[in-house]
Design an enzyme around this catalytic site. Structure first.
Site, mmCIF file in Angstrom:
data_model
loop_
_atom_site.group_PDB
_atom_site.id
_atom_site.type_symbol
_atom_site.label_atom_id
_atom_site.label_comp_id
_atom_site.label_asym_id
_atom_site.label_seq_id
_atom_site.Cartn_x
_atom_site.Cartn_y
_atom_site.Cartn_z
ATOM 1 C CG HIS A 1 -8.856 -0.485 2.712
ATOM 2 N ND1 HIS A 1 -8.140 -0.327 1.547
ATOM 3 C CD2 HIS A 1 -7.951 -0.874 3.642
ATOM 4 C CE1 HIS A 1 -6.867 -0.629 1.757
ATOM 5 N NE2 HIS A 1 -6.732 -0.956 3.036
ATOM 6 C CG HIS B 1 -6.919 -3.202 7.380
ATOM 7 N ND1 HIS B 1 -6.600 -4.320 6.659
ATOM 8 C CD2 HIS B 1 -6.512 -2.141 6.619
ATOM 9 C CE1 HIS B 1 -6.026 -3.968 5.516
ATOM 10 N NE2 HIS B 1 -5.945 -2.648 5.481
ATOM 11 C CG HIS C 1 -3.580 1.959 5.963
ATOM 12 N ND1 HIS C 1 -4.933 2.219 5.894
ATOM 13 C CD2 HIS C 1 -3.400 0.735 5.386
ATOM 14 C CE1 HIS C 1 -5.524 1.206 5.284
ATOM 15 N NE2 HIS C 1 -4.629 0.290 4.975
ATOM 16 C CD GLU D 1 -2.970 -1.223 2.174
ATOM 17 O OE1 GLU D 1 -4.066 -0.779 1.824
ATOM 18 O OE2 GLU D 1 -2.741 -1.628 3.321
HETATM 19 ZN ZN LIG Z 1 -5.018 -1.488 4.041
#
Ligand SMILES: [Zn+2]
Length: 218
Positions: free
Chosen positions: A162, A101, A99, A80
């Site tokens: 996401h 989840h 980032h 990513e």
């Molecule tokens: Zn991700």
């Protein structure tokens, strides 16, 4: 080793992704803006390695004007990496990115809607709501562009189906903001169980945003 302190910081916070339950298992990734050999770029967590096994040399340096495919490195950056680069290119104030989840943010993101100002802490992300970027496949240019749009005047956003992404003036602040977003999403889910919550007015949120700005600079 170049930028050893920053590499160690990324490892420290990667472990925190797991211990705070911000991102279970190997999901999520972290980066810090930096320079190496006069090249502007960022250090980012590698692809496919467990956080508890990370060593400073596993953290990957990426130049801001090169693609991962061009990098000569034995380690692959997180799959990513692209939206990390594009946030650094588009947001001068971003010095670190987290980032995740995280469960509640991911759950709310699956509805593809902005989080309204049901609580004044929404202002920590920079505006009167927290936007949710439109869905696109992970790692794509399209996803980057959707995220940049959702981050207009904001330091954090949800990403449809996401998770979430947050940036800050350092890694500690970016991480704390990601934790706040996760907490807000948890509260929002609980609030929705009782029906649609009553939101704060736009004029009240403007007042709050002013206060948050002054609080940070003072
Ligand atoms: Zn991700």
């Amino acid at each position: 080793m170049k930028n050893l302190d920053q590499r160690n910081q990324i490892i420290e916070y990667s472990l925190k992704l797991n211990s705070t339950n911000l991102s279970p298992l190997r999901s999520g990734n972290i980066s810090i803006r930096t320079k190496e050999d006069e090249k502007d770029g960022y250090l980012i967590t590698p692809s496919g390695k467990k956080y508890e096994t990370l060593k400073p040399e596993d953290i990957v340096f990426m130049s801001l004007n090169e693609n991962a495919e061009n990098e000569v490195s034995s380690n692959k950056p997180s799959s990513e990496w692209r939206f990390h680069r594009d946030i650094y290119l588009n947001k001068k104030e971003a010095q670190a990115i987290v980032h995740a989840h995280s469960p509640h943010a991911t759950a709310v993101s699956s509805h593809g809607k902005a989080i309204p100002p049901f609580h004044y802490m929404i202002a920590l992300a920079g505006g009167e709501d927290i936007k949710c970027s439109e869905y696109a496949t992970f790692g794509t240019h399209e996803l980057s562009m959707n995220i940049i749009k959702a981050l207009t005047d904001r330091k954090a956003c949800l990403m449809s189906n996401h998770g979430q992404v947050a940036f800050g003036e350092n890694l500690s602040k970016a991480f704390e903001l990601a934790q706040e977003v996760e907490n807000i999403c948890h509260q929002y889910i609980i609030a929705l169980k009782m029906g649609e919550p009553k939101n704060l007015s736009l004029s009240e949120m403007k007042k709050i945003l002013e206060k948050v700005k002054n609080y940070k600079s003072g």
